[in-house]
Design a protein around this motif. Structure first.
Motif, mmCIF file in Angstrom:
data_model
loop_
_atom_site.group_PDB
_atom_site.id
_atom_site.type_symbol
_atom_site.label_atom_id
_atom_site.label_comp_id
_atom_site.label_asym_id
_atom_site.label_seq_id
_atom_site.Cartn_x
_atom_site.Cartn_y
_atom_site.Cartn_z
ATOM 1 N N GLN A 91 0.972 -1.189 0.102
ATOM 2 C CA GLN A 91 0.205 -0.169 0.062
ATOM 3 C C GLN A 91 0.863 1.141 0.172
ATOM 4 O O GLN A 91 0.590 2.316 -0.673
ATOM 5 C CB GLN A 91 -0.978 0.002 1.402
ATOM 6 N N VAL A 94 1.994 1.938 -3.586
ATOM 7 C CA VAL A 94 0.985 2.214 -4.492
ATOM 8 C C VAL A 94 0.908 3.584 -4.140
ATOM 9 O O VAL A 94 0.590 4.350 -5.231
ATOM 10 C CB VAL A 94 -0.393 1.460 -4.009
ATOM 11 N N LEU A 101 2.742 2.382 -11.357
ATOM 12 C CA LEU A 101 3.029 1.278 -10.432
ATOM 13 C C LEU A 101 4.175 0.657 -10.880
ATOM 14 O O LEU A 101 4.488 0.427 -12.047
ATOM 15 C CB LEU A 101 1.765 0.331 -10.204
ATOM 16 N N ALA A 124 -1.544 -8.384 -3.073
ATOM 17 C CA ALA A 124 -1.513 -7.633 -4.102
ATOM 18 C C ALA A 124 -2.871 -7.048 -4.714
ATOM 19 O O ALA A 124 -2.808 -6.053 -5.299
ATOM 20 C CB ALA A 124 -0.733 -8.407 -5.422
ATOM 21 N N SER A 125 -3.674 -8.039 -4.878
ATOM 22 C CA SER A 125 -5.340 -7.538 -5.259
ATOM 23 C C SER A 125 -5.842 -6.522 -4.344
ATOM 24 O O SER A 125 -6.572 -5.867 -5.024
ATOM 25 C CB SER A 125 -5.923 -8.959 -5.310
ATOM 26 N N ASN A 126 -5.673 -6.707 -3.013
ATOM 27 C CA ASN A 126 -6.100 -5.767 -2.142
ATOM 28 C C ASN A 126 -5.468 -4.277 -2.249
ATOM 29 O O ASN A 126 -6.391 -3.406 -2.130
ATOM 30 C CB ASN A 126 -6.108 -6.294 -0.754
ATOM 31 N N THR A 127 -4.398 -4.369 -2.715
ATOM 32 C CA THR A 127 -3.624 -3.157 -2.886
ATOM 33 C C THR A 127 -3.843 -2.492 -4.365
ATOM 34 O O THR A 127 -2.966 -1.426 -4.744
ATOM 35 C CB THR A 127 -2.199 -2.977 -2.373
ATOM 36 N N HIS A 128 -4.567 -3.316 -5.308
ATOM 37 C CA HIS A 128 -4.648 -3.013 -6.607
ATOM 38 C C HIS A 128 -3.270 -2.848 -7.544
ATOM 39 O O HIS A 128 -3.194 -2.018 -8.234
ATOM 40 C CB HIS A 128 -5.377 -1.733 -6.822
ATOM 41 N N MET A 129 -2.354 -3.958 -7.077
ATOM 42 C CA MET A 129 -1.169 -3.934 -7.759
ATOM 43 C C MET A 129 -1.328 -4.868 -9.072
ATOM 44 O O MET A 129 -1.652 -5.947 -8.689
ATOM 45 C CB MET A 129 -0.116 -4.564 -6.831
ATOM 46 N N ASP A 130 -1.598 -4.247 -9.997
ATOM 47 C CA ASP A 130 -2.107 -4.640 -11.314
ATOM 48 C C ASP A 130 -1.061 -5.414 -12.284
ATOM 49 O O ASP A 130 -1.012 -6.225 -13.124
ATOM 50 C CB ASP A 130 -2.980 -3.805 -12.407
ATOM 51 N N ARG A 131 0.251 -4.796 -12.277
ATOM 52 C CA ARG A 131 1.510 -5.386 -12.880
ATOM 53 C C ARG A 131 2.166 -6.359 -12.193
ATOM 54 O O ARG A 131 3.020 -5.918 -11.382
ATOM 55 C CB ARG A 131 2.237 -4.201 -13.138
ATOM 56 N N ILE A 132 1.793 -7.781 -12.442
ATOM 57 C CA ILE A 132 2.332 -8.795 -11.644
ATOM 58 C C ILE A 132 2.852 -9.533 -12.804
ATOM 59 O O ILE A 132 2.523 -9.978 -13.845
ATOM 60 C CB ILE A 132 1.235 -9.474 -10.925
#
Length: 136
Positions: A91, A94, A101, A124-132
């Motif tokens: 978080q 982000v 990001l 990662a999903s809860n913090t909206h980290m989209d680039r994995i």
């Protein structure tokens, strides 16, 4: 085309051309031409985006290297991180890099438990980290 019968009084073939379908097709084509001709004659204004010489490029932040090893420890760029503090750390990243990001590169050991990996992906999903990216 019609032919005369064998017992009729005329001596040659009787040729009649039915022009009704030809007239129907020509009338349809004429109507289409009459309707479309005014549209072609007048230009239709269309606002298209203009080409730019250079797109603004923003340098992406360095990627985050996450490793889940065989003892189920999570390493964040080589430093051990607890599972409970992983979401808070993501978080912070982000918030620091809003709109740009970093890539989250996840490497797991084949002996690691699935539960730890599921917690990493949930954080990662809860913090909206989209680039994995999953790396090996």
């Amino acid at each position: 085309m019609a032919f005369s019968a064998a017992g009729s009084s005329s001596s040659g073939p009787l040729a009649d051309i039915n022009v009704t379908p030809l007239v129907d097709v020509m009338l349809v084509l004429l109507i289409i031409f009459i309707v479309t001709a005014p549209m072609i004659a007048r230009p239709i204004p269309v606002n298209l985006p203009q080409r730019t010489d250079r797109a603004p490029t923003v340098e992406p932040p360095p990627p985050i290297e996450l490793r889940v090893d065989a003892s189920n420890q999570i390493l964040w760029n080589g430093q051990v991180v607890a599972v409970a503090s992983l979401e808070q750390r993501m978080q912070e990243v982000v918030q620091a890099n809003a709109g740009n990001l970093p890539v989250l590169r996840i490497d797991t050991s084949p002996e690691a438990e699935y539960d730890v990996m599921a917690k990493v992906l949930a954080a990662a999903s809860n913090t909206h980290m989209d680039r994995i990216a999953f790396v090996r």
